[in-house]
Design an enzyme around this catalytic site. Structure first.
Site, PDB file in Angstrom:
ATOM      1  CG  PHE A   1      -1.816  -1.243   1.225  1.00  0.00           C
ATOM      2  CD1 PHE A   1      -2.749  -1.491   0.224  1.00  0.00           C
ATOM      3  CD2 PHE A   1      -1.640  -2.183   2.231  1.00  0.00           C
ATOM      4  CE1 PHE A   1      -3.509  -2.650   0.239  1.00  0.00           C
ATOM      5  CE2 PHE A   1      -2.396  -3.347   2.243  1.00  0.00           C
ATOM      6  CZ  PHE A   1      -3.336  -3.589   1.251  1.00  0.00           C
ATOM      7  NE  ARG A   2       1.756   3.852  -5.233  1.00  0.00           N
ATOM      8  CZ  ARG A   2       0.826   3.150  -5.880  1.00  0.00           C
ATOM      9  NH1 ARG A   2      -0.248   2.747  -5.242  1.00  0.00           N
ATOM     10  NH2 ARG A   2       0.986   2.825  -7.142  1.00  0.00           N
ATOM     11  CG  LEU A   3       1.797   2.143   4.074  1.00  0.00           C
ATOM     12  CD1 LEU A   3       1.059   1.501   5.223  1.00  0.00           C
ATOM     13  CD2 LEU A   3       1.790   3.672   4.226  1.00  0.00           C
ATOM     14  CG  HIS A   4       7.211   2.649  -0.721  1.00  0.00           C
ATOM     15  ND1 HIS A   4       6.699   1.504  -1.274  1.00  0.00           N
ATOM     16  CD2 HIS A   4       6.650   3.694  -1.400  1.00  0.00           C
ATOM     17  CE1 HIS A   4       5.875   1.829  -2.262  1.00  0.00           C
ATOM     18  NE2 HIS A   4       5.821   3.151  -2.348  1.00  0.00           N
TER      19      HIS A   4
END
Ligand SMILES: Cc1cc2nc3c(=O)[nH]c(=O)nc-3n(C[C@H](O)[C@H](O)[C@H](O)COP(=O)(O)O)c2cc1C
Length: 208
Positions: free
Chosen positions: A186-189
């Site tokens: 979820f783009r929580l890189h």
């Protein structure tokens, strides 16, 4: 020690290696196993004398604590950019691993003996190509290039070792910043930035 997965689940920067080079070498070693072609390819961004940005791919050919080394024609567009503004950014992207590394630093030419030592290892055709290509200059047609290749084949046909062209050599990007990015759900890189602080590095996590 193996650090590759530390970053993906990193809780705080203190848990990461103190040297970004340790981490970089681990990531590159893994990329060499997973990326089908040119794991050492990096996007090199430079700034023209007019202040305009440009970017292109080059290959990382050496790395030590002093910096990231690539080779090119110093009379190319990137060469004239670097003569005017000796700073650059690099970006590695390893799609299979979901990782990128961003580097920014100052740039210096490596020494002639260092460039010579690398030039000797290049295949014959690449050595001729370095003489024949006026990199980044306008080319009227393909046969002009092929004629130049033939001319240099003839010129060097009796030479045991083709010399390095005086305008061809290496540059070293001496990093001030190295940032490691690992893709998360979820783009929580995960992002871990190292900033040079004298002889040490300051580690900092960043919001994705
Ligand atoms: C995978 C790949 C690797 C490349 N490696 C180099 C390199 O190591 N050195 C180089 O001068 N050009 C390399 N090139 C070509 C450059 O991207 C670029 O076209 C060339 O250096 C001219 O750039 P300039 O006109 O901005 O100076 C490579 C291109 C690709 C796609």
């Amino acid at each position: 020690m193996d650090h590759p997965d530390i970053i993906k689940t990193l809780e705080n920067a203190g848990d990461a290696p103190d040297s970004p080079f340790i981490l970089f070498n681990d990531w590159m070693a893994e990329a060499e196993k997973t990326e089908p072609n040119d794991p050492n390819a990096m996007c090199l961004a430079t700034i023209s004398p007019e202040g305009l940005p440009d970017a292109r791919i080059v290959l990382l050919k050496a790395l030590d604590e002093k910096g990231f080394v690539f080779y090119t024609n110093r009379q190319s567009k990137k060469g004239s950019d670097l003569a005017a503004n000796p700073v650059a950014a690099l970006n590695f992207y390893w799609k299979t691993l979901g990782r990128q590394v961003h580097v920014r630093g100052t740039v210096e030419q490596i020494t002639d003996p260092e460039s010579d030592a690398y030039f000797i290892t290049r295949p014959h055709g690449s050595k001729i190509g370095a003489w024949a290509s006026q990199q980044s200059k306008p080319l009227e047609n393909r046969s002009t290039l092929e004629t130049r290749v033939q001319e240099f084949e003839n010129k060097f046909k009796d030479d045991e070792a083709i010399p390095r062209p005086p305008y061809w050599g290496g540059y070293r990007v001496k990093p001030d910043i190295i940032e490691f990015w690992h893709a998360g759900d979820f783009r929580l890189h995960t992002r871990l930035s190292y900033k040079r602080n004298g002889h040490d590095w300051k580690k900092q996590m960043l919001f994705p």
